[in-house]
Design a protein around this motif. Structure first.
Motif, PDB file in Angstrom:
ATOM      1  N   PHE A 165       0.278  -6.998 -18.902  1.00  0.00           N
ATOM      2  CA  PHE A 165       0.236  -6.280 -17.626  1.00  0.00           C
ATOM      3  C   PHE A 165       1.561  -5.547 -17.414  1.00  0.00           C
ATOM      4  O   PHE A 165       2.639  -6.132 -17.483  1.00  0.00           O
ATOM      5  N   VAL A 166       1.457  -4.261 -17.194  1.00  0.00           N
ATOM      6  CA  VAL A 166       2.629  -3.439 -16.908  1.00  0.00           C
ATOM      7  C   VAL A 166       2.499  -2.916 -15.482  1.00  0.00           C
ATOM      8  O   VAL A 166       1.582  -2.141 -15.188  1.00  0.00           O
ATOM      9  N   PRO A 167       3.381  -3.343 -14.584  1.00  0.00           N
ATOM     10  CA  PRO A 167       3.278  -2.884 -13.196  1.00  0.00           C
ATOM     11  C   PRO A 167       3.383  -1.372 -13.117  1.00  0.00           C
ATOM     12  O   PRO A 167       4.166  -0.750 -13.832  1.00  0.00           O
ATOM     13  N   ASN A 168       2.557  -0.763 -12.275  1.00  0.00           N
ATOM     14  CA  ASN A 168       2.673   0.679 -12.127  1.00  0.00           C
ATOM     15  C   ASN A 168       3.889   1.020 -11.278  1.00  0.00           C
ATOM     16  O   ASN A 168       4.551   0.143 -10.706  1.00  0.00           O
ATOM     17  N   GLU A 169       4.171   2.294 -11.209  1.00  0.00           N
ATOM     18  CA  GLU A 169       5.413   2.727 -10.573  1.00  0.00           C
ATOM     19  C   GLU A 169       5.493   2.324  -9.111  1.00  0.00           C
ATOM     20  O   GLU A 169       6.542   1.904  -8.625  1.00  0.00           O
ATOM     21  N   LEU A 170       4.370   2.413  -8.400  1.00  0.00           N
ATOM     22  CA  LEU A 170       4.380   2.074  -6.983  1.00  0.00           C
ATOM     23  C   LEU A 170       4.673   0.594  -6.766  1.00  0.00           C
ATOM     24  O   LEU A 170       5.351   0.217  -5.809  1.00  0.00           O
TER      25      LEU A 170
ATOM     26  N   LEU B 180       8.374  -0.135  -7.104  1.00  0.00           N
ATOM     27  CA  LEU B 180       9.188   0.371  -6.005  1.00  0.00           C
ATOM     28  C   LEU B 180       9.377  -0.656  -4.901  1.00  0.00           C
ATOM     29  O   LEU B 180      10.351  -0.588  -4.137  1.00  0.00           O
ATOM     30  N   SER B 181       8.471  -1.619  -4.821  1.00  0.00           N
ATOM     31  CA  SER B 181       8.599  -2.645  -3.784  1.00  0.00           C
ATOM     32  C   SER B 181       9.790  -3.555  -4.025  1.00  0.00           C
ATOM     33  O   SER B 181      10.226  -4.268  -3.126  1.00  0.00           O
ATOM     34  N   GLU B 182      10.329  -3.532  -5.251  1.00  0.00           N
ATOM     35  CA  GLU B 182      11.457  -4.389  -5.592  1.00  0.00           C
ATOM     36  C   GLU B 182      12.789  -3.642  -5.585  1.00  0.00           C
ATOM     37  O   GLU B 182      13.829  -4.228  -5.846  1.00  0.00           O
ATOM     38  N   VAL B 183      12.740  -2.358  -5.292  1.00  0.00           N
ATOM     39  CA  VAL B 183      13.962  -1.545  -5.302  1.00  0.00           C
ATOM     40  C   VAL B 183      14.771  -1.802  -4.029  1.00  0.00           C
ATOM     41  O   VAL B 183      14.216  -1.934  -2.938  1.00  0.00           O
ATOM     42  N   THR B 184      16.071  -1.879  -4.187  1.00  0.00           N
ATOM     43  CA  THR B 184      16.950  -2.013  -3.026  1.00  0.00           C
ATOM     44  C   THR B 184      17.243  -0.627  -2.461  1.00  0.00           C
ATOM     45  O   THR B 184      17.850   0.208  -3.121  1.00  0.00           O
ATOM     46  N   VAL B 185      16.780  -0.386  -1.243  1.00  0.00           N
ATOM     47  CA  VAL B 185      16.927   0.926  -0.618  1.00  0.00           C
ATOM     48  C   VAL B 185      18.137   0.911   0.317  1.00  0.00           C
ATOM     49  O   VAL B 185      18.241   0.025   1.179  1.00  0.00           O
TER      50      VAL B 185
ATOM     51  N   ARG C 154      10.970   7.369  -1.366  1.00  0.00           N
ATOM     52  CA  ARG C 154       9.585   6.958  -1.632  1.00  0.00           C
ATOM     53  C   ARG C 154       9.445   5.442  -1.551  1.00  0.00           C
ATOM     54  O   ARG C 154       8.497   4.914  -0.955  1.00  0.00           O
ATOM     55  N   ALA C 155      10.409   4.743  -2.154  1.00  0.00           N
ATOM     56  CA  ALA C 155      10.396   3.274  -2.088  1.00  0.00           C
ATOM     57  C   ALA C 155      10.540   2.797  -0.649  1.00  0.00           C
ATOM     58  O   ALA C 155       9.896   1.825  -0.236  1.00  0.00           O
ATOM     59  N   GLY C 156      11.376   3.493   0.126  1.00  0.00           N
ATOM     60  CA  GLY C 156      11.566   3.117   1.522  1.00  0.00           C
ATOM     61  C   GLY C 156      10.295   3.228   2.339  1.00  0.00           C
ATOM     62  O   GLY C 156       9.990   2.346   3.155  1.00  0.00           O
TER      63      GLY C 156
END
Length: 275
Positions: free
Chosen positions: A66-71, A74-79, A161-163
């Motif tokens: 399983f490879v997480p998609n880009e979206l 983004l939930s794990e990115v520090t904004v 976008r992540a935000g």
């Protein structure tokens, strides 16, 4: 007197013991061989079984990793805080300044800071231009070839976008037909409000690629974008506008901050009836 060919009783006893000893040694050898068979044969069988299981294990059909998609990633990115502040300001009273302001307007400058460096993959990034530059070239013809492909977002645009996603915003895909001359400025500086305002101030999109072709002149680009909105008040960000076209799929976006470009396609693969 005994003949020389005859054996004495002692010789007979000694001679008679030889076969007995030989038989005893042979029996021992046979027993050893049988003992070896008892241990070796099961060991060979066990080895063969183990090899068979190992072969089956190595050759088994494996599930796809399983490879997480880009979206999802983004939930794990520090904004950064300043970008999250912009997320919560989206659709506010400064939206008109971001979409309609001059290049030295601080709200417009912030928008350009977000998208600076965004470009079509495989092509150099363009430059953000102000409204006067665009107005002077509204009727100009450009021989610049259409750039096509996925859009490489700038670092800040990725964080924006992540935000939006982390703040619980919804989004949908829309399309916008434009001109080659303006593509670089749109990607690197953000969208401007439409000059026509025929259905109100804002940036116009369609929900179908086919209808967007009607607004891409001379083989110009069609931008696929994600438009984000707070589900508590969608109309603050994007509104459907009744349109005389058969598709009737025109939408007005009030803030260029909530528009994330995804890809660019050259118009037009087929002849369109844009009535």
């Amino acid at each position: 007197m005994a003949s020389s060919s005859e054996m004495t009783p002692g010789q007979r006893d000694a001679y008679g013991q030889v076969p007995s000893e030989a038989t005893s040694t042979s029996d021992i050898t046979v027993e050893k061989r049988q003992t070896c068979k008892v241990f070796v044969v099961p060991l060979l069988v066990a080895t063969l079984v183990l090899c068979a299981f190992l072969a089956l294990y190595l050759c088994r059909p494996r599930p796809e990793r399983f490879v997480p998609n880009e979206l999802e990633t983004l939930s794990e990115v520090t904004v950064p805080g300043w970008i999250m502040d912009l997320v919560h300001q989206a659709g506010d009273g400064n939206a008109v300044h971001r979409g309609n302001g001059l290049s030295d307007d601080p709200n417009r400058e912030t928008l350009a800071r977000i998208f600076e460096g965004t470009h079509v993959s495989g092509y150099p990034a363009g430059h953000a231009h102000g409204q006067f530059w665009i107005l002077e070239r509204l009727h100009s013809h450009s021989d610049k070839p259409t750039e096509e492909g996925l859009v490489e977002l700038s670092k800040n645009a990725k964080l924006l976008r992540a935000g939006f996603l982390q703040a619980g915003f919804d989004f949908a895909t829309f399309y916008h037909g434009s001109r080659n001359l303006f593509l670089g400025s749109i990607l690197s500086g953000g969208f401007f409000y439409s000059r026509t305002d025929w259905l109100g101030p804002g940036i116009y999109f369609t929900s179908t690629f086919e209808h967007a072709q009607c607004y891409a002149s001379d083989g110009g680009p069609i931008l696929e974008v994600e438009v984000y909105w707070n589900p508590k008040n969608q109309s603050r960000y994007v509104k459907h506008k009744a349109h005389h076209s058969e598709a009737n799929d025109v939408y007005l976006v009030t803030d260029p901050l909530v528009i994330i470009p995804i890809s660019v396609t050259k118009c037009c693969p087929e002849e369109m009836d844009c009535m």
